[in-house]
Design a protein around this motif. Structure first.
Motif, PDB file in Angstrom:
ATOM      1  N   VAL A 188      42.877 116.442 102.037  1.00 45.41           N
ATOM      2  CA  VAL A 188      42.892 115.578 100.856  1.00 45.41           C
ATOM      3  C   VAL A 188      42.852 114.107 101.273  1.00 45.41           C
ATOM      4  O   VAL A 188      42.123 113.285 100.704  1.00 45.41           O
ATOM      5  N   ALA A 189      43.640 113.746 102.284  1.00 42.69           N
ATOM      6  CA  ALA A 189      43.669 112.368 102.754  1.00 42.69           C
ATOM      7  C   ALA A 189      42.306 111.939 103.303  1.00 42.69           C
ATOM      8  O   ALA A 189      41.862 110.800 103.094  1.00 42.69           O
ATOM      9  N   MET A 198      41.648 132.903  89.346  1.00 44.95           N
ATOM     10  CA  MET A 198      41.827 131.518  88.910  1.00 44.95           C
ATOM     11  C   MET A 198      41.186 130.566  89.903  1.00 44.95           C
ATOM     12  O   MET A 198      40.419 129.675  89.554  1.00 44.95           O
ATOM     13  N   PHE A 199      41.455 130.771  91.151  1.00 40.38           N
ATOM     14  CA  PHE A 199      40.912 129.896  92.185  1.00 40.38           C
ATOM     15  C   PHE A 199      39.397 130.030  92.290  1.00 40.38           C
ATOM     16  O   PHE A 199      38.680 129.057  92.394  1.00 40.38           O
ATOM     17  N   LYS A 200      38.896 131.258  92.215  1.00 39.65           N
ATOM     18  CA  LYS A 200      37.457 131.472  92.328  1.00 39.65           C
ATOM     19  C   LYS A 200      36.718 130.814  91.172  1.00 39.65           C
ATOM     20  O   LYS A 200      35.664 130.233  91.342  1.00 39.65           O
ATOM     21  N   LYS A 201      37.315 130.846  89.995  1.00 38.66           N
ATOM     22  CA  LYS A 201      36.659 130.235  88.844  1.00 38.66           C
ATOM     23  C   LYS A 201      36.581 128.722  89.010  1.00 38.66           C
ATOM     24  O   LYS A 201      35.547 128.099  88.777  1.00 38.66           O
ATOM     25  N   THR A 202      37.707 128.130  89.457  1.00 39.59           N
ATOM     26  CA  THR A 202      37.732 126.687  89.670  1.00 39.59           C
ATOM     27  C   THR A 202      36.771 126.283  90.781  1.00 39.59           C
ATOM     28  O   THR A 202      36.015 125.299  90.679  1.00 39.59           O
ATOM     29  N   GLY A 203      36.810 127.020  91.871  1.00 48.04           N
ATOM     30  CA  GLY A 203      35.928 126.702  92.995  1.00 48.04           C
ATOM     31  C   GLY A 203      34.470 126.808  92.619  1.00 48.04           C
ATOM     32  O   GLY A 203      33.648 125.990  93.007  1.00 48.04           O
ATOM     33  N   ASP A 262      41.897 120.538  94.265  1.00 50.23           N
ATOM     34  CA  ASP A 262      42.065 121.846  93.641  1.00 50.23           C
ATOM     35  C   ASP A 262      42.347 122.917  94.694  1.00 50.23           C
ATOM     36  O   ASP A 262      43.211 123.790  94.507  1.00 50.23           O
ATOM     37  N   ARG A 263      41.637 122.840  95.798  1.00 50.54           N
ATOM     38  CA  ARG A 263      41.856 123.826  96.867  1.00 50.54           C
ATOM     39  C   ARG A 263      43.222 123.629  97.526  1.00 50.54           C
ATOM     40  O   ARG A 263      43.853 124.572  97.974  1.00 50.54           O
ATOM     41  N   PHE A 264      43.663 122.337  97.564  1.00 43.69           N
ATOM     42  CA  PHE A 264      44.992 122.075  98.113  1.00 43.69           C
ATOM     43  C   PHE A 264      46.093 122.685  97.222  1.00 43.69           C
ATOM     44  O   PHE A 264      47.110 123.190  97.723  1.00 43.69           O
ATOM     45  N   GLN A 265      45.861 122.647  95.896  1.00 42.48           N
ATOM     46  CA  GLN A 265      46.844 123.189  94.962  1.00 42.48           C
ATOM     47  C   GLN A 265      47.048 124.690  95.168  1.00 42.48           C
ATOM     48  O   GLN A 265      48.154 125.209  94.959  1.00 42.48           O
ATOM     49  N   VAL A 266      45.991 125.381  95.573  1.00 39.66           N
ATOM     50  CA  VAL A 266      46.106 126.826  95.782  1.00 39.66           C
ATOM     51  C   VAL A 266      46.343 127.170  97.250  1.00 39.66           C
ATOM     52  O   VAL A 266      46.293 128.348  97.631  1.00 39.66           O
ATOM     53  N   GLY A 267      46.547 126.129  98.069  1.00 35.71           N
ATOM     54  CA  GLY A 267      46.907 126.371  99.462  1.00 35.71           C
ATOM     55  C   GLY A 267      45.749 126.677 100.378  1.00 35.71           C
ATOM     56  O   GLY A 267      45.961 127.136 101.509  1.00 35.71           O
TER      57      GLY A 267
END
Length: 487
Positions: free
Chosen positions: A212-213, A1-6, A200-205
């Motif tokens: 983000v800030a 999931m993360f790799k696809k989003t990234g 998006d990367r923050f959501q997956v840790g």
């Protein structure tokens, strides 16, 4: 999931980077369109300057000032022209005449006779005066007026140079500020995509809230810089409208005038000391003051004129009705000044001091022109060097940004590193745009500093203004109140 989003996000940033690079290429090397999707015709720098040359109010006002000065020639020449006037008078007359008539034989008292006269005396006289010798006052006044006309023309050339240089600056400022606005808009799009990826990367840790800030702060800062760039663009557009006379629509890139410049600084200085309008105007002003000294000195010399008068009077002899008198006279008049309170001597001394001042002003103008040439050539050299450096900086910043992004994907770089690299690339591109603008503007300033920035030198597609036409029309004019253009 993360790799696809990234992967999808990275692909979006890659497309934005490609679009940013193409946008920058178009803005740096091509034309810019303001408010038109399919312009019928492009506005070039030379066509914009032609508009300014034909319709700029400041330049037209300067041309009018030259026409005003042209009229000094017939005014000065009037000193040796004849003067003719008619004098007429009429009005009721009443007289009471009392004359002694001896003494009364009886009383011994004095006796008087008294008569009253009433009438309507009237008359007219024609006077003609022609100056024969005025100690050179008129001839020197004519030379003074002619020098003043030439000085006014040189001043007009200064205004023409300033108008063309300001027009080129306004044109290039609009190009520069439009490019900067577009660069900052595209930068915001890239940073917003970077922010989305970071979230998006923050959501997956993968990253922290700090990343983000930092991304959010970069987007906010980029928007603030965009607003400032838009305000600067509006100011440049307003200046363009003031100088050129129309709103900028589709502007083609401006070209440098370096091919028209002398090859060496020393040649430029030598040309400027002879041709620059500021120097030319100062020299003509000195000539005018030198003639003014001779005009002032003529007040000490004798003058000679011839005069004629013809007059006819009716009922003029004590108002007696029916009386009539005709008179005609011709005479020469010689005036030899001996002492007139000393004002003429003060005027001569004052004129000589003004001549000294005018000559010092000519020296001042030469020094000022020399400094202007050296300064403008220095700015042109700096702009050329800045373009080379900025191009290298853009290329290096693009390479660095690509590397930092790749390293960030594997965790070797932080989000802040990516944002800093993106900002460095933006700054390098803005610097290149500014340097390109500075080179064109500096070339116009350099040509102006030597006195050759003119519509003729630039071969503008416009009817050239010839101040000599009006001068020839009025310099020998004896009569008439209408200007040559029938105003």
């Amino acid at each position: 999931m993360f790799k696809k989003t990234g992967a999808a996000t990275a692909g979006s940033i890659s497309r934005l980077v490609h679009r940013e690079r193409m946008c920058f290429f178009v803005m740096a090397l091509g034309g810019l369109s303001l408010g038109m999707t399919e312009p019928l015709s492009a506005e070039t720098l030379l066509s914009a300057l032609a508009r300014a040359y034909a319709g700029n109010p400041d330049l037209n006002q300067s041309r009018a000032a030259v026409r005003v000065r042209d009229e000094d020639m017939p005014k000065a020449a009037a000193g040796m022209r004849p003067r003719v006037n008619i004098q007429a008078s009429a009005g009721p007359y009443y007289g009471n005449l009392r004359l002694p008539a001896g003494r009364n034989a009886m009383t011994g008292q004095r006796q008087f006779t008294q008569e009253e006269y009433t009438g309507y005396p009237r008359g007219a006289a024609l006077n003609i005066s022609q100056s024969i010798f005025d100690a050179g006052r008129t001839s020197n006044s004519v030379r003074q007026a002619e020098s003043g006309v030439f000085a006014a023309r040189a001043t007009m050339r200064l205004t023409e140079q300033a108008t063309l240089q300001n027009g080129a600056t306004a044109y290039m400022n609009v190009l520069r500020d439009t490019a900067v606005v577009n660069l900052r808009k595209n930068n915001i799009a890239v940073l917003e995509e970077q922010l989305k990826q970071t979230r998006d990367r923050f959501q997956v840790g993968e990253v922290t809230r700090t990343d983000v800030a930092q991304a959010e702060a970069s987007v906010a800062q980029a928007r603030s810089e965009l607003y400032a760039a838009q305000a600067q663009l509006k100011n440049s557009i307003a200046n363009y409208r003031q100088i050129i006379g129309v709103e900028p629509m589709h502007l083609e890139p401006g070209r440098s005038l370096e091919p028209l410049l002398p090859r060496s600084l020393q040649q430029a200085i030598e040309i400027a000391l002879v041709e620059h309008p500021g120097v030319v105007a100062a020299l003509h002003q000195a000539d005018a003051v030198e003639s003014a000294v001779k005009v002032a000195e003529s007040a000490l010399a004798p003058t000679l004129s011839v005069n004629a008068q013809v007059s006819q009077q009716w009922d003029s002899f004590l108002g007696v009705p029916g009386s009539r008198q005709f008179a005609a006279a011709a005479f020469a008049q010689l005036n030899v000044p001996l002492y007139q309170g000393g004002s003429e001597y003060a005027s001569i001394r004052q004129a000589k001091e003004q001549l000294s001042q005018a000559r010092l002003n000519a020296d001042l103008q030469r020094d000022s022109v020399r400094a202007s040439v050296v300064s403008s050539y220095g700015l042109l050299e700096t702009a050329r060097a800045s373009i080379i450096s900025s191009r290298a900086a853009v290329k290096a910043a693009e390479t660095a940004l690509t590397g930092v992004r790749e390293e960030a994907k594997v965790g070797q770089r932080t989000t802040l590193d990516v944002l800093n690299a993106q900002q460095a690339l933006l700054n390098a591109r803005v610097s290149l745009v500014v340097s390109q603008r500075d080179r064109v503007v500096a070339s116009y300033a350099a040509l102006g500093s030597i006195g050759r920035l003119s519509a003729k030198e630039l071969q503008l597609d416009v009817a050239l203004h010839d101040p000599g036409v009006h001068f020839e029309q009025v310099k020998t004019k004896w009569f008439g109140v209408d200007t040559p253009d029938r105003r």
